[in-house]
Design a protein around this motif. Sequence first.
Motif, mmCIF file in Angstrom:
data_model
loop_
_atom_site.group_PDB
_atom_site.id
_atom_site.type_symbol
_atom_site.label_atom_id
_atom_site.label_comp_id
_atom_site.label_asym_id
_atom_site.label_seq_id
_atom_site.Cartn_x
_atom_site.Cartn_y
_atom_site.Cartn_z
ATOM 1 N N LYS A 153 -29.400 20.878 14.301
ATOM 2 C CA LYS A 153 -30.448 20.659 12.715
ATOM 3 C C LYS A 153 -31.754 20.077 14.076
ATOM 4 O O LYS A 153 -32.734 19.909 14.675
ATOM 5 C CB LYS A 153 -30.612 19.835 12.125
ATOM 6 C CG LYS A 153 -29.973 21.026 10.774
ATOM 7 C CD LYS A 153 -29.554 20.166 9.638
ATOM 8 C CE LYS A 153 -29.008 21.645 8.248
ATOM 9 N NZ LYS A 153 -28.968 20.488 7.368
ATOM 10 N N LYS A 154 -31.047 18.737 14.848
ATOM 11 C CA LYS A 154 -31.389 17.698 14.983
ATOM 12 C C LYS A 154 -32.275 18.388 16.407
ATOM 13 O O LYS A 154 -33.205 18.241 16.736
ATOM 14 C CB LYS A 154 -30.838 16.711 15.659
ATOM 15 C CG LYS A 154 -30.270 15.803 14.916
ATOM 16 C CD LYS A 154 -29.517 14.830 15.138
ATOM 17 C CE LYS A 154 -28.768 14.142 13.053
ATOM 18 N NZ LYS A 154 -28.183 12.930 13.579
ATOM 19 N N MET A 155 -31.431 19.240 17.519
ATOM 20 C CA MET A 155 -31.912 20.064 18.126
ATOM 21 C C MET A 155 -33.336 20.641 18.174
ATOM 22 O O MET A 155 -34.406 20.612 18.971
ATOM 23 C CB MET A 155 -30.870 20.948 18.805
ATOM 24 C CG MET A 155 -30.023 20.135 19.767
ATOM 25 S SD MET A 155 -30.449 18.818 21.349
ATOM 26 C CE MET A 155 -31.158 20.067 22.282
ATOM 27 N N THR A 156 -33.095 21.313 17.203
ATOM 28 C CA THR A 156 -34.161 22.984 16.545
ATOM 29 C C THR A 156 -35.797 21.362 16.194
ATOM 30 O O THR A 156 -36.049 21.528 16.444
ATOM 31 C CB THR A 156 -34.133 23.178 15.811
ATOM 32 O OG1 THR A 156 -33.117 23.520 15.887
ATOM 33 C CG2 THR A 156 -35.380 23.744 14.965
ATOM 34 N N LYS A 157 -35.278 20.271 15.906
ATOM 35 C CA LYS A 157 -36.611 19.520 15.607
ATOM 36 C C LYS A 157 -37.204 18.548 16.605
ATOM 37 O O LYS A 157 -38.135 19.006 16.981
ATOM 38 C CB LYS A 157 -35.655 18.197 14.777
ATOM 39 C CG LYS A 157 -37.464 17.202 14.355
ATOM 40 C CD LYS A 157 -36.458 16.516 13.113
ATOM 41 C CE LYS A 157 -37.616 15.821 12.571
ATOM 42 N NZ LYS A 157 -37.063 14.381 11.819
ATOM 43 N N GLN A 158 -36.300 18.654 17.933
ATOM 44 C CA GLN A 158 -36.616 18.383 19.096
ATOM 45 C C GLN A 158 -37.760 19.076 20.077
ATOM 46 O O GLN A 158 -38.209 18.190 19.969
ATOM 47 C CB GLN A 158 -35.793 17.469 19.615
ATOM 48 C CG GLN A 158 -34.951 15.949 19.577
ATOM 49 C CD GLN A 158 -33.814 15.246 20.229
ATOM 50 O OE1 GLN A 158 -33.482 16.621 21.155
ATOM 51 N NE2 GLN A 158 -32.854 14.917 19.703
ATOM 52 N N GLY A 177 -39.395 21.175 18.508
ATOM 53 C CA GLY A 177 -40.365 21.805 17.104
ATOM 54 C C GLY A 177 -40.971 20.577 17.756
ATOM 55 O O GLY A 177 -42.589 20.762 18.359
ATOM 56 N N CYS A 178 -41.272 19.241 18.079
ATOM 57 C CA CYS A 178 -41.356 18.168 18.226
ATOM 58 C C CYS A 178 -42.344 18.321 19.793
ATOM 59 O O CYS A 178 -43.589 17.656 20.482
ATOM 60 C CB CYS A 178 -40.858 16.994 17.941
ATOM 61 S SG CYS A 178 -40.150 16.479 16.581
ATOM 62 N N ALA A 179 -41.502 18.546 20.647
ATOM 63 C CA ALA A 179 -41.424 18.938 22.228
ATOM 64 C C ALA A 179 -42.951 19.852 22.627
ATOM 65 O O ALA A 179 -43.552 19.713 22.957
ATOM 66 C CB ALA A 179 -40.501 19.391 23.032
ATOM 67 N N LYS A 180 -42.752 21.121 21.142
ATOM 68 C CA LYS A 180 -43.426 21.691 21.499
ATOM 69 C C LYS A 180 -44.983 21.742 20.789
ATOM 70 O O LYS A 180 -46.031 21.976 22.154
ATOM 71 C CB LYS A 180 -43.392 23.639 20.882
ATOM 72 C CG LYS A 180 -41.995 24.080 21.701
ATOM 73 C CD LYS A 180 -41.518 25.229 20.731
ATOM 74 C CE LYS A 180 -40.721 26.189 21.404
ATOM 75 N NZ LYS A 180 -40.012 27.408 20.600
ATOM 76 N N LYS A 181 -44.659 20.571 19.955
ATOM 77 C CA LYS A 181 -46.172 20.340 19.241
ATOM 78 C C LYS A 181 -47.098 19.452 20.409
ATOM 79 O O LYS A 181 -48.238 19.330 20.686
ATOM 80 C CB LYS A 181 -46.075 19.145 18.077
ATOM 81 C CG LYS A 181 -45.478 19.905 17.100
ATOM 82 C CD LYS A 181 -45.921 19.483 15.597
ATOM 83 C CE LYS A 181 -44.835 20.043 14.748
ATOM 84 N NZ LYS A 181 -44.841 19.615 13.563
ATOM 85 N N GLU A 182 -46.466 18.989 21.131
ATOM 86 C CA GLU A 182 -46.567 17.834 22.592
ATOM 87 C C GLU A 182 -47.814 18.527 23.440
ATOM 88 O O GLU A 182 -48.478 17.777 24.961
ATOM 89 C CB GLU A 182 -45.566 16.691 23.323
ATOM 90 C CG GLU A 182 -45.644 15.929 21.701
ATOM 91 C CD GLU A 182 -44.375 14.822 22.255
ATOM 92 O OE1 GLU A 182 -43.659 14.955 23.855
ATOM 93 O OE2 GLU A 182 -44.443 14.022 21.189
#
Length: 375
Positions: free
Chosen positions: A363-368, A370-375
Amino acid sequence: MARRKNSLKDVKDPIVAIAESVAHTTEDSKDHGSSIFQLIICVGGIYASFLTWALLQERITTTPYGADKEIFRSPLLLNTVQSLFAALTGYAYFSYSSSPGQPSRVFPNVSISLRLLLVALTQSLASPFGYASLQHIDYITYILAKSCKLLPVMFLHITVFRRRYPLYKYAVVFLVTAGVAIFTLHPAHPKKIKKGASSDGEKNVVYGMLLLGVNLLFDGLTNTIQDDIFSRTPKGIVSGPQMMTALNTISSMLTIGYLLLNPWSTELTDALAFMKEHPKVGMDIMGFAVCGGLGQVFIFHTLSKFGSLVLVTVTVTRKMLSMIFSVVAFGHSLSSMQRLGVGLVFSGIGAEAEMKRQGEVAKKMTKQNGCAKKE
């Protein structure tokens, strides 16, 4: 709907389940700068509190007091004293940890309070059956069976709610169930009959396991209701310390009402007479309540500062240490088959904790990502 199903995947013991259910955002907001020293204090607090709590629980409920060798038989009074102290320590913790943006009332609204009443009711009903089972089974069996929280919860979810689980969950249940069965069916002293029981030792063990089964069923119902309640509760409505205070307050009111208002029960007068005759049990009960209340505070604080993975690891190892301490302190002996049973149970629990850890990491990897793609 997906969120609700996800909330049903991980089942812990009741205190841990409550803590994780209400702390919706703790892992996202935890202080990553927390020192190793603080972690040692939290883990040491949980170990010290609950290991002492378990030893006092076994002493109070299974060992005789005084020259007349009487055993304390008032589980509701024991629960009441503990819940009262836990409510007081929970309120102190709630007052200390609350910030201006957090809810200031212990009971946020009528709707949540009514649902908490149902949780407190099932918890209050579960405990007397567990303590009654100790008249027929030993404490080691009790601890081992109480580690099987997943079994009754899965049973209720499958039969009542028609839900499915991953394959590994069924493997965990098989290991735990097989371990408890082996442990129960292969005692170290098969001919030894517990003092105070009838001449049919096998019948007493069966009856004790039946009582413990009812206890586990109520525990499972408690966790199931909690899953349903907190999957619907908006984030930020209830904090962990607030939940600890509210639930213990309601439980205290329920048990005090029963002890004072039930005309067919003499448990309160019997307990007071027992404590007057055997003052040592009163000291043990106070120690039991203090350790239980402080242990809950350490659990909520560990969860808020270091997350659920640390907490699950600590609680699993704490149960193993409780069994070891019980063997050493009260002279229990285990047969080779019973050691196998213990190994199977904790292998299942450990596998469950490891699968949870892998899920949290994913879950944490998926969240990270996701955040990286938004940036």
